[in-house]
Design a protein around this motif. Sequence first.
Motif, PDB file in Angstrom:
ATOM      1  N   TYR A 139      -2.385  55.992  21.747  1.00  0.00           N
ATOM      2  CA  TYR A 139      -2.755  54.585  21.637  1.00  0.00           C
ATOM      3  C   TYR A 139      -4.106  54.318  22.287  1.00  0.00           C
ATOM      4  CZ  TYR A 139       2.090  53.799  20.345  1.00  0.00           C
ATOM      5  OH  TYR A 139       3.302  53.841  19.710  1.00  0.00           O
ATOM      6  N   THR A 141      -6.210  50.857  23.776  1.00  0.00           N
ATOM      7  CA  THR A 141      -6.055  49.471  24.164  1.00  0.00           C
ATOM      8  C   THR A 141      -7.402  48.912  24.601  1.00  0.00           C
ATOM      9  OG1 THR A 141      -4.861  47.931  25.633  1.00  0.00           O
ATOM     10  CG2 THR A 141      -5.351  50.131  26.514  1.00  0.00           C
ATOM     11  N   TYR A 157     -11.472  42.855  15.926  1.00  0.00           N
ATOM     12  CA  TYR A 157     -10.547  43.873  16.438  1.00  0.00           C
ATOM     13  C   TYR A 157      -9.216  43.835  15.684  1.00  0.00           C
ATOM     14  CZ  TYR A 157     -13.757  44.733  20.327  1.00  0.00           C
ATOM     15  OH  TYR A 157     -14.847  45.067  21.081  1.00  0.00           O
ATOM     16  N   ARG A 158      -8.761  42.664  15.317  1.00  0.00           N
ATOM     17  CA  ARG A 158      -7.519  42.571  14.527  1.00  0.00           C
ATOM     18  C   ARG A 158      -7.726  43.267  13.169  1.00  0.00           C
ATOM     19  NH1 ARG A 158      -3.386  39.672  16.267  1.00  0.00           N
ATOM     20  NH2 ARG A 158      -2.630  39.178  14.189  1.00  0.00           N
ATOM     21  N   TYR A 162      -5.870  46.342  15.623  1.00  0.00           N
ATOM     22  CA  TYR A 162      -5.358  45.996  16.959  1.00  0.00           C
ATOM     23  C   TYR A 162      -4.430  44.797  16.853  1.00  0.00           C
ATOM     24  CZ  TYR A 162      -8.751  49.062  19.231  1.00  0.00           C
ATOM     25  OH  TYR A 162      -9.475  50.157  19.651  1.00  0.00           O
ATOM     26  N   GLU A 163      -3.434  44.755  17.744  1.00  0.00           N
ATOM     27  CA  GLU A 163      -2.547  43.604  17.837  1.00  0.00           C
ATOM     28  C   GLU A 163      -2.486  43.139  19.290  1.00  0.00           C
ATOM     29  OE1 GLU A 163       1.917  45.138  18.156  1.00  0.00           O
ATOM     30  OE2 GLU A 163       0.930  45.851  16.335  1.00  0.00           O
ATOM     31  N   MET A 180      -5.098  43.998  23.742  1.00  0.00           N
ATOM     32  CA  MET A 180      -4.764  44.417  22.377  1.00  0.00           C
ATOM     33  C   MET A 180      -4.512  45.913  22.362  1.00  0.00           C
ATOM     34  SD  MET A 180      -7.647  42.209  20.294  1.00  0.00           S
ATOM     35  CE  MET A 180      -6.733  42.126  18.740  1.00  0.00           C
ATOM     36  N   ILE A 181      -3.782  46.391  21.359  1.00  0.00           N
ATOM     37  CA  ILE A 181      -3.476  47.815  21.261  1.00  0.00           C
ATOM     38  C   ILE A 181      -3.320  48.225  19.806  1.00  0.00           C
ATOM     39  CG2 ILE A 181      -0.943  47.634  21.368  1.00  0.00           C
ATOM     40  CD1 ILE A 181      -1.211  49.990  23.534  1.00  0.00           C
ATOM     41  N   ARG A 182      -3.547  49.505  19.539  1.00  0.00           N
ATOM     42  CA  ARG A 182      -3.300  50.101  18.218  1.00  0.00           C
ATOM     43  C   ARG A 182      -3.165  51.590  18.397  1.00  0.00           C
ATOM     44  NH1 ARG A 182      -8.539  51.485  14.612  1.00  0.00           N
ATOM     45  NH2 ARG A 182      -7.447  53.456  14.552  1.00  0.00           N
TER      46      ARG A 182
END
Length: 185
Positions: A139, A141, A157-158, A162-163, A180-182
């Motif tokens: 991941y 972030t 970023y979305r 990323y969420e 945020m992370i993905r």
Amino acid sequence: MTGLQLTGPSSALELRAFTDLDTARGDLLDVYAEVRAPLLHLPNYAISSFGERLDRHGSEPGFEAVLAYEEEHPVGYAYGNKIEDGDRYWQRTSPAPDEAYTAGPALALKEVGVRPDWRGTGIARRMHDALLAGRPEPYVTLMVNKAVGDGKVHALYRSWGYEDIGFSQPSPASPRLTVMIRSTD
């Protein structure tokens, strides 16, 4: 340091990866000063504050920076380092992140910056993707100020996958940031 040749909007760009901060520090500071020029009067954004954060991040495990150059002129950067469960990054995130994200190491993307003349060219995404390429962490972030660019940076970023997972205020001088992370895939 490694190099990757890219074609930019009007000339060839080269991406260079650095794992030793000393080699890239001057170029990172130069680009940062122009990228954050409207905010440099605020304590959290002052060049000296950024330099202190940069030095701390550069000494942490898994540090890597990717800089974009037009000839020998740096036009952008992205950098991050590895964080583990219990890291101050996760401790300051509220609500506490899901254990799936913190059970193993993650890449914390600390900064992305592109000089104004190069914005909107896709170079930020190329540096981001080059930084993630080959990373072992599952991941990545980051923290973003939702107010920056009237929400455009958060939306960007979305669009990169990323969420939102929470909020953080890394220091008293820092604004409240969205965490945020993905996946790094």
